[in-house]
Design a protein around this motif. Structure first.
Motif, short mmCIF file in Angstrom:
data_model
loop_
_atom_site.label_atom_id
_atom_site.label_comp_id
_atom_site.label_asym_id
_atom_site.label_seq_id
_atom_site.Cartn_x
_atom_site.Cartn_y
_atom_site.Cartn_z
N GLN A 258 0.82 -1.21 0.00
CA GLN A 258 0.00 0.00 0.00
C GLN A 258 0.86 1.26 0.00
OE1 GLN A 258 -3.49 -0.20 -0.18
NE2 GLN A 258 -3.14 1.93 -0.81
N ALA A 259 1.97 1.23 0.73
CA ALA A 259 2.85 2.41 0.78
C ALA A 259 3.46 2.69 -0.58
CB ALA A 259 3.94 2.20 1.83
N VAL A 260 3.87 1.64 -1.28
CA VAL A 260 4.42 1.81 -2.63
C VAL A 260 3.34 2.38 -3.55
CG1 VAL A 260 5.34 0.60 -4.64
CG2 VAL A 260 6.13 -0.02 -2.35
N SER A 261 2.14 1.82 -3.46
CA SER A 261 1.04 2.29 -4.30
C SER A 261 0.69 3.74 -3.98
CB SER A 261 -0.18 1.40 -4.08
OG SER A 261 -1.30 1.87 -4.78
N ASP A 262 0.62 4.08 -2.70
CA ASP A 262 0.26 5.45 -2.31
C ASP A 262 1.29 6.46 -2.82
OD1 ASP A 262 -2.00 4.55 -1.06
OD2 ASP A 262 -1.18 4.68 0.97
N ALA A 263 2.57 6.09 -2.76
CA ALA A 263 3.61 7.00 -3.23
C ALA A 263 3.42 7.30 -4.72
CB ALA A 263 4.99 6.41 -2.98
N LEU A 264 3.05 6.28 -5.49
CA LEU A 264 2.88 6.47 -6.93
C LEU A 264 1.54 7.10 -7.28
CD1 LEU A 264 4.32 3.03 -8.12
CD2 LEU A 264 5.40 5.28 -8.35
N ALA A 265 0.56 6.98 -6.39
CA ALA A 265 -0.78 7.50 -6.66
C ALA A 265 -0.90 8.99 -6.37
CB ALA A 265 -1.82 6.73 -5.85
#
Length: 401
Positions: free
Chosen positions: A36-43
């Motif tokens: 989720q942290a990786v996704s949030d950074a890219l989102a």
């Protein structure tokens, strides 16, 4: 102390595939908070680091928070945390930089126990500088690498000693703090490969006496990249090749190109996940990491005891992981049978325990296993007793087949 392995396992989507993973030494599975942290950074807006627009501020915050997280994990100074593509890449970069100060007659020490990424870069750098390489041997009968083994190859001309804090092949944990004292008495630097060590130990780089300590977050539930910790003042004394417009500030001086912000966000999340492994722990993140490390060690020791007991009841196997102080990682070979066949047999039954030398080529050869190594089984925070039972049942079936 509280270790809820069922609750921990529920946070790993990959475990839904039903595989019993004993491939942790090569890279762990990823918990949902890290994903989720990786996704949030890219989102969210993301730009090169700065302070004027939200994308710049997001990138800056990710880097700062990730340095602090890794500093807490390693008991290091955030200003001494360097990010890189991998531990191998970082070691190559630092070997080239440090070798600028070496000359003919200088000596560099490497060990037979290490992963090749903490051997070959130093050999190649020494060759270019005209320096001499000296080898520290470990005892293949016990798997032990002692401080005396290191002292035997030290001299007044030693400039650097490269040694692992834990063997990725057989789990041996050498006495790094004792080794450090001997190395520093000669005036040399100590470069410690902590890639396998950081996944199973509470790390304190100052107590270890490591001048440089490398690790890889993907070995402890995080994304694929490398981290190096060193004293900021030591980094200030080093001058790597770099682009003219890039910053000369430490630690950014050693980070070539744009950092992988999404991976750094995942790394911070991985450290926070580790800090929560002991569900009863409170206090600072470092204090919670200490409690979690103790809880994890207890959990892994219980599983390793279960494995050891099960293996003792099987015939036709040799266990090469014998050191008194070692991680929960075992290397097996089979009488008259190829470890790769065992790997495939287990894989067909949903148990992943790979075979090979795993880049610890010198260690495999020193054990008399040539370049092929053996079957490696390593524990991770999500392994449970059911995994162990599946492994032991699979090995028993293989030996009967």
């Amino acid at each position: 102390m509280s270790y809820d392995v069922t609750g921990i396992r529920a946070q790993f989507p990959a475990l839904a595939a039903g595989i019993a993973h004993f491939d942790g030494p090569g890279g762990t599975q990823t918990p949902q908070p890290v994903i989720q942290a990786v996704s949030d950074a890219l989102a969210h807006p993301l730009s090169n680091r700065g302070h004027e627009v939200v994308g710049e501020a997001n990138a800056e915050a990710i880097v700062v928070e990730s340095r602090r997280a890794m500093a807490d994990l390693l008991a290091a100074d955030p200003a001494g945390i360097v990010f890189g593509r991998s531990a191998t890449q970082l070691t190559y970069d630092f070997s080239r930089t440090l070798a600028k100060g070496w000359a003919a007659g200088d000596e560099v020490v490497v060990t037979r126990l290490d992963h090749d990424s903490n051997i070959r870069p130093w050999i190649q750098a020494a060759q270019r500088a005209g320096a001499t390489v000296r080898w520290a041997e470990f005892d293949p009968a016990t798997g032990e690498l002692t401080a005396d083994d290191i002292r035997a190859v030290l001299s007044e001309r030693t400039r650097l000693v490269a040694v692992t804090a834990a063997s990725n092949l057989i789990g041996t944990r050498p006495p790094i703090a004792e080794i450090s004292r001997s190395v520093h008495e000669t005036g040399a630097l100590l470069y410690v490969d902590g890639v396998h060590h950081a996944a199973h130990s509470l790390v304190d780089v100052d107590r270890l006496g490591a001048d440089f300590y490398t690790c890889s977050p993907y070995k402890f539930l995080g994304p694929h990249h490398g981290v190096l910790a060193a004293r900021p003042e030591l980094l200030e004394s080093l001058h790597p090749d770099k682009l003219l417009p890039s910053t000369d500030t430490v630690p950014e001086r050693f980070e070539l190109g744009t950092l992988p912000y999404e991976f750094l966000a995942g790394t911070r999340a991985a450290v926070d996940f580790l800090a929560g492994l002991d569900g009863a722990a409170t206090g600072t993140r470092r204090e919670r990491l200490a409690a979690a490390a103790a809880a994890l060690e207890g959990h892994e020791d219980a599983l390793r005891t279960r494995i050891d007991k099960g293996l003792s009841e099987l015939e036709g196997i040799t266990i090469h992981s014998r050191a008194a102080d070692r991680t929960p990682t075992l290397l097996l070979t089979f009488e008259g049978r190829d470890a790769t066949v065992a790997y495939r047999f287990l894989a067909a039954r949903g148990v992943h325990a790979p075979a090979g030398s795993f880049y610890a080529l010198e260690a495999s050869r020193h054990l008399g296993l040539g370049d092929t190594g053996g079957l490696r089984m390593g524990l991770a925070p999500y392994n449970d007793a059911a995994d162990v039972d599946r492994l032991l049942e699979g090995l028993a079936d293989f030996l009967r087949s």
